[in-house]
Enzyme design. Structure first.
Site, PDB file in Angstrom:
ATOM      1  N   HIS A   1       0.857  -1.185   0.000  1.00  0.00           N
ATOM      2  CA  HIS A   1       0.000   0.000   0.000  1.00  0.00           C
ATOM      3  C   HIS A   1       0.898   1.241   0.000  1.00  0.00           C
ATOM      4  O   HIS A   1       2.069   1.182   0.418  1.00  0.00           O
ATOM      5  CB  HIS A   1      -0.903   0.003   1.242  1.00  0.00           C
ATOM      6  CG  HIS A   1      -1.995  -1.025   1.185  1.00  0.00           C
ATOM      7  ND1 HIS A   1      -3.008  -1.102   2.119  1.00  0.00           N
ATOM      8  CD2 HIS A   1      -2.232  -2.010   0.286  1.00  0.00           C
ATOM      9  CE1 HIS A   1      -3.821  -2.099   1.800  1.00  0.00           C
ATOM     10  NE2 HIS A   1      -3.370  -2.669   0.705  1.00  0.00           N
TER      11      HIS A   1
ATOM     12  N   GLU B   1       1.130   3.813   1.845  1.00  0.00           N
ATOM     13  CA  GLU B   1       1.716   4.207   3.132  1.00  0.00           C
ATOM     14  C   GLU B   1       2.934   3.346   3.473  1.00  0.00           C
ATOM     15  O   GLU B   1       3.953   3.850   3.941  1.00  0.00           O
ATOM     16  CB  GLU B   1       0.683   4.040   4.264  1.00  0.00           C
ATOM     17  CG  GLU B   1      -0.581   4.865   4.122  1.00  0.00           C
ATOM     18  CD  GLU B   1      -1.716   4.074   3.475  1.00  0.00           C
ATOM     19  OE1 GLU B   1      -1.473   3.436   2.418  1.00  0.00           O
ATOM     20  OE2 GLU B   1      -2.828   4.086   4.008  1.00  0.00           O
TER      21      GLU B   1
ATOM     22  N   CYS C   1      -5.863   1.649   5.968  1.00  0.00           N
ATOM     23  CA  CYS C   1      -6.481   0.397   6.398  1.00  0.00           C
ATOM     24  C   CYS C   1      -5.859  -0.022   7.734  1.00  0.00           C
ATOM     25  O   CYS C   1      -4.949   0.636   8.250  1.00  0.00           O
ATOM     26  CB  CYS C   1      -6.251  -0.685   5.342  1.00  0.00           C
ATOM     27  SG  CYS C   1      -4.556  -1.268   5.245  1.00  0.00           S
TER      28      CYS C   1
ATOM     29  N   CYS D   1      -2.004  -0.628   7.546  1.00  0.00           N
ATOM     30  CA  CYS D   1      -1.225   0.604   7.452  1.00  0.00           C
ATOM     31  C   CYS D   1      -1.317   1.411   8.742  1.00  0.00           C
ATOM     32  O   CYS D   1      -0.329   2.016   9.180  1.00  0.00           O
ATOM     33  CB  CYS D   1      -1.686   1.432   6.264  1.00  0.00           C
ATOM     34  SG  CYS D   1      -1.281   0.658   4.683  1.00  0.00           S
TER      35      CYS D   1
HETATM   36 ZN   LIG Z   1      -3.275   0.040   3.801  1.00  0.00          ZN
END
Ligand SMILES: [Zn+2]
Length: 193
Positions: free
Chosen positions: A66, A68, A96, A99
């Site tokens: 992801h 991040e 999410c 993260c």
């Molecule tokens: Zn994430």
């Protein structure tokens, strides 16, 4: 201790989020869901970009890639520290759970996100991990900065993808080729997949 650094101004926040939106476009160009992230650090009262990242789990065969996480890894490598207490992370979509925890493990000082994610958002939409006092001792969170721009990017992306899928189905239906018979797999639940 009274050496708490002065954070970025609202205009500096917006500038950094626009850089994160550029990163989201990079993801889109790679065929990934458009989410981008930027990490900044104040140097002599001015925010400096430490690292950037964009969503790329498909292209890198990495479910953790992801935006991040990609930005966190770059920043930690660059600063030679797995903790990033003086940094702000800007991301175009609400983090999410994976993260959110990574950001807290990194002790990121502040997280600013744009659009909310009603499906997997862990900053209040589905669950508020940052709001758990047992988990979060270091990270402040703000949402909604440039949310329309970030949300529009995501909506356009998914609308385009749905249209492409429909065109594919229509083309298959219009061709004289018989449609492939889908393989029927019965799961333990009796459902067809
Ligand atoms: Zn994430």
């Amino acid at each position: 201790m009274n050496d708490e650094p002065i954070g970025p101004s609202p205009a500096q926040d917006e500038y950094a989020m626009r850089l994160a939106l550029d990163q989201a476009l990079n993801a889109q160009l790679a065929g990934e869901v458009p989410v981008g992230a930027v990490i900044t650090q104040m140097v002599d009262g001015v925010p400096q970009v430490v690292a950037t990242g964009y969503n790329r789990p498909i292209t890198t065969h990495d479910p953790t890639a992801h935006a991040e996480i990609v930005a966190l890894r770059h920043a930690a490598q660059l600063l030679g520290n797995y903790r990033l207490p003086g940094c702000t992370l800007y991301v175009t979509l609400e983090p999410c759970a994976m993260c959110a925890m990574a950001l807290m493990h990194a002790r990121i000082g502040r997280v600013v996100y744009a659009a909310t994610d009603p499906k997997t958002g862990a900053a209040g939409s589905v669950i508020d991990l940052f709001g758990q006092a047992q988990l979060n001792h270091h990270t402040a969170v703000e949402g909604g900065l440039l949310a329309d721009a970030a949300g529009g990017l995501l909506r356009d992306f998914f609308a385009e993808r749905r249209a492409a899928q429909k065109a594919e189905r229509d083309a298959a239906a219009a061709s004289s080729e018989p449609l492939p018979v889908p393989e029927v797999i019965e799961s333990d639940f009796g459902a067809l997949r």
